[in-house]
Design an enzyme around this catalytic site. Structure first.
Site, PDB file in Angstrom:
ATOM      1  N   HIS A  18       4.137  -4.834   6.940  1.00  0.00           N
ATOM      2  CA  HIS A  18       3.511  -3.750   6.167  1.00  0.00           C
ATOM      3  C   HIS A  18       3.028  -4.338   4.842  1.00  0.00           C
ATOM      4  CE1 HIS A  18       5.218  -0.564   8.815  1.00  0.00           C
ATOM      5  NE2 HIS A  18       6.077  -1.530   9.066  1.00  0.00           N
ATOM      6  N   HIS A 195       5.997   2.549  15.840  1.00  0.00           N
ATOM      7  CA  HIS A 195       7.401   2.244  15.587  1.00  0.00           C
ATOM      8  C   HIS A 195       8.210   3.183  16.473  1.00  0.00           C
ATOM      9  CE1 HIS A 195       5.872   0.001  12.240  1.00  0.00           C
ATOM     10  NE2 HIS A 195       7.029  -0.147  11.652  1.00  0.00           N
ATOM     11  N   GLU A 198      13.631   2.273  16.513  1.00  0.00           N
ATOM     12  CA  GLU A 198      14.099   1.508  15.351  1.00  0.00           C
ATOM     13  C   GLU A 198      15.321   2.236  14.777  1.00  0.00           C
ATOM     14  OE1 GLU A 198      11.610   1.444  11.832  1.00  0.00           O
ATOM     15  OE2 GLU A 198      12.547  -0.391  11.093  1.00  0.00           O
ATOM     16  N   ASP A 278       8.262  -7.739   8.891  1.00  0.00           N
ATOM     17  CA  ASP A 278       8.360  -6.327   8.501  1.00  0.00           C
ATOM     18  C   ASP A 278       7.947  -6.061   7.052  1.00  0.00           C
ATOM     19  OD1 ASP A 278       8.791  -3.660   8.974  1.00  0.00           O
ATOM     20  OD2 ASP A 278      10.960  -3.788   9.158  1.00  0.00           O
ATOM     21  N   ASP A 279       8.877  -6.186   6.125  1.00  0.00           N
ATOM     22  CA  ASP A 279       8.620  -5.909   4.705  1.00  0.00           C
ATOM     23  C   ASP A 279       9.220  -7.069   3.916  1.00  0.00           C
ATOM     24  OD1 ASP A 279       7.604  -2.979   4.811  1.00  0.00           O
ATOM     25  OD2 ASP A 279       9.390  -2.975   6.071  1.00  0.00           O
TER      26      ASP A 279
HETATM   27  N1  ADE Z   1       7.296   1.327   6.643  1.00  0.00           N
HETATM   28  C1  ADE Z   1       7.459   0.081   6.206  1.00  0.00           C
HETATM   29  N2  ADE Z   1       8.414  -0.556   6.932  1.00  0.00           N
HETATM   30  C2  ADE Z   1       8.835   0.325   7.863  1.00  0.00           C
HETATM   31  C3  ADE Z   1       9.796   0.274   8.902  1.00  0.00           C
HETATM   32  N3  ADE Z   1      10.502  -0.825   9.153  1.00  0.00           N
HETATM   33  N4  ADE Z   1       9.970   1.375   9.662  1.00  0.00           N
HETATM   34  C4  ADE Z   1       9.256   2.491   9.421  1.00  0.00           C
HETATM   35  N5  ADE Z   1       8.350   2.598   8.459  1.00  0.00           N
HETATM   36  C5  ADE Z   1       8.133   1.526   7.677  1.00  0.00           C
END
Ligand code: ADE
Length: 343
Positions: A18, A195, A198, A278-279
C-alpha cells in the site's frame, strides 16, 4: 554471498504493498508540516507508527493519507517507495493506493494519478523498476460508495491503472456485497483482487473467488480453516499475496517459526503463495527481508526461494508474453546467483 544478499539480489515482483503504508515517517513529518496537518508528536518512527492490530493500524494509516496533498507529494511518496522496492530486487511492482482517504481532504483523483504516475516514471528511469497501480476501495464505505469509486476510476482510466482492490477492516465488512461492483469492473476490463481471510473468515476468500471473480487473493491466511476451499484454490491456481511480517499484527500468528503458521501451511499444501511487504514503513519490513525471513524460519532451499520469486512473476497482471520472457530471464539469473554465490 550470504542468504541475505541472495534474497536481495534475486529478481522478484511486489504485489501487495500500500503506497500510504510505505511512506517513511520522516517524509510524513515533512509533508504534514508543509500541509499544516497535525501529527501526534514523535521522536522515532516507532512512536508515530504505533498500533497493535488492524483497526488501530488503520487510524495511523489515515493520518499518513491526510498528510499527502499535492501531485508533488504523491510523486515523492511513490518514488521513495519504488526506490526501496528496487533496492530489494523488485523488477516489477503492482501497488495499491487509497483514493477515498485523500478525497476526504479535498484532493482530486486526477491529482493523485498525476503525482503517482510521475513517481512511477521517475523510478523506472532511475532504477529500471516497472510498475502499475491499483486503486483500492475501502470496504468500510460499503458497496454503494464502491459504485461511485468505480465510476471515478473508469472516468479517469489510464493504462497504468490495471485493476481494483478492496481493503480496510475485513472482519465486520464481508466481500459478498461487492459482487455487482466487481462484475462492472470485470466488464470494463479491469483486473480484480481483494483482501480476504486476513482478519476475516475463509468465507470471504470463497466469495471473492466465486462472487467477485478475483484474479488473486491478498493475504488469505484463513484459507487454512477450510480444507475443501484450500483444495479448490490449489486446483484453480489462485495466487495468495502473503505478507509474513504483517501477520504479527493478526491475532495468534506472531511466531513465524510455528509449524502451524498459516503461510507455512499454505506452502505445504501447494497453494500459489507469493511474498510481499504490505505496509513496509509502518510495519517495518522490506521485500527482500520477507524472502529472507521465510527462507530462514521455514528452512527453505535456494531452489524453493527461486520458486517463490518466479511465483510472484506468475501472479502479476502482466501479459502472458512478457511473463514468459521475464520468467526465462529471471530463472537464468537466479540459477547464476545460486551457482556462483551460494555456498
Ligand atoms: N490497508 C493497508 N494495509 C492493509 C491491510 N493489511 N489490510 C487491510 N487494509 C489495509
Amino acid at each position: 554471498m550470504s542468504l541475505d544478499s541472495f534474497a536481495r539480489k534475486i529478481p522478484k515482483a511486489e504485489l501487495n504493498l500500500h503506497l500510504e503504508g510505505a511512506v517513511a515517517a520522516a517524509t510524513v513529518a515533512d509533508l504534514a508540516k508543509r500541509n499544516g496537518v497535525a501529527l501526534p508528536p514523535f521522536d522515532s518512527p516507532a512512536e508515530l507508527y504505533h498500533f497493535h492490530d488492524l483497526p488501530t493500524f488503520l487510524v495511523v494509516y489515515n493520518l499518513v493519507c491526510e498528510s499527502i496533498r499535492t501531485a508533488a507529494d504523491f510523486q515523492r511518496a511513490t518514488f521513495e517507495m519504488l526506490e526501496r522496492c528496487a533496492d530489494s530486487g523488485a523488477r516489477y511492482v503492482e501497488f495499491f493506493f487509497s483514493p477515498h482517504a485523500h478525497l476526504a481532504h479535498g484532493v482530486q483523483y486526477p491529482t493523485m494519478l498525476e503525482g503517482i504516475v510521475a513517481g512511477m516514471r521517475q523510478a523506472e528511469k532511475q532504477y529500471g523498476v516497472k510498475s502499475n497501480v491499483i486503486p483500492a476501495h475501502s470496504r468500510e464505505l460499503g458497496p454503494e460508495q464502491g459504485e461511485v469509486f468505480l465510476d471515478m476510476v473508469l472516468a479517469h482510466k489510464i493504462p497504468e491503472v490495471i485493476g481494483i482492490g478492496l481493503d480496510y477492516n475485513e472482519a465486520p465488512f464481508p466481500a459478498a456485497p461487492f459482487a455487482k461492483m466487481y462484475a462492472r469492473a470485470e466488464a470494463a476490463g479491469l483486473k480484480r483482487t481483494t483482501h480476504a481471510g486476513e482478519n476475516g473468515p475463509a468465507s470471504n476468500i470463497r466469495d471473492g473467488i466465486k462472487l467477485l471473480h478475483v484474479n488473486r487473493i491478498d493475504h488469505g491466511y484463513r484459507v487454512v480453516d477450510d480444507p475443501a476451499l484450500m483444495a479448490e484454490c490449489r486446483e484453480l491456481g489462485i495466487p495468495f499475496t502473503c505478507c509474513p511480517t504483517a501477520t504479527s499484527y493478526t491475532p495468534g500468528w506472531g511466531d513465524l517459526t510455528a509449524l502451524d503458521h498459516p503461510i507455512r501451511q499454505m506452502m505445504d499444501q501447494g497453494l500459489h503463495v507469493t511474498l510481499h511487504s504490505d505496509d513496509p514503513t509502518m510495519i517495518p519490513s522490506t521485500l527482500a527481508g520477507e524472502y529472507l525471513v521465510v527462507a530462514e524460519k521455514f528452512a527453505l532451499s535456494p531452489d524453493h526461494v527461486k520458486k517463490l520469486a518466479l511465483a510472484s512473476l506468475a501472479a502479476t497482471w502482466l501479459d502472458d508474453a512478457t511473463k514468459q520472457a521475464w520468467a526465462k530471464e529471471w530463472s537464468a539469473e537466479i540459477d547464476r546467483l545460486i551457482e556462483s554465490e551460494l555456498p
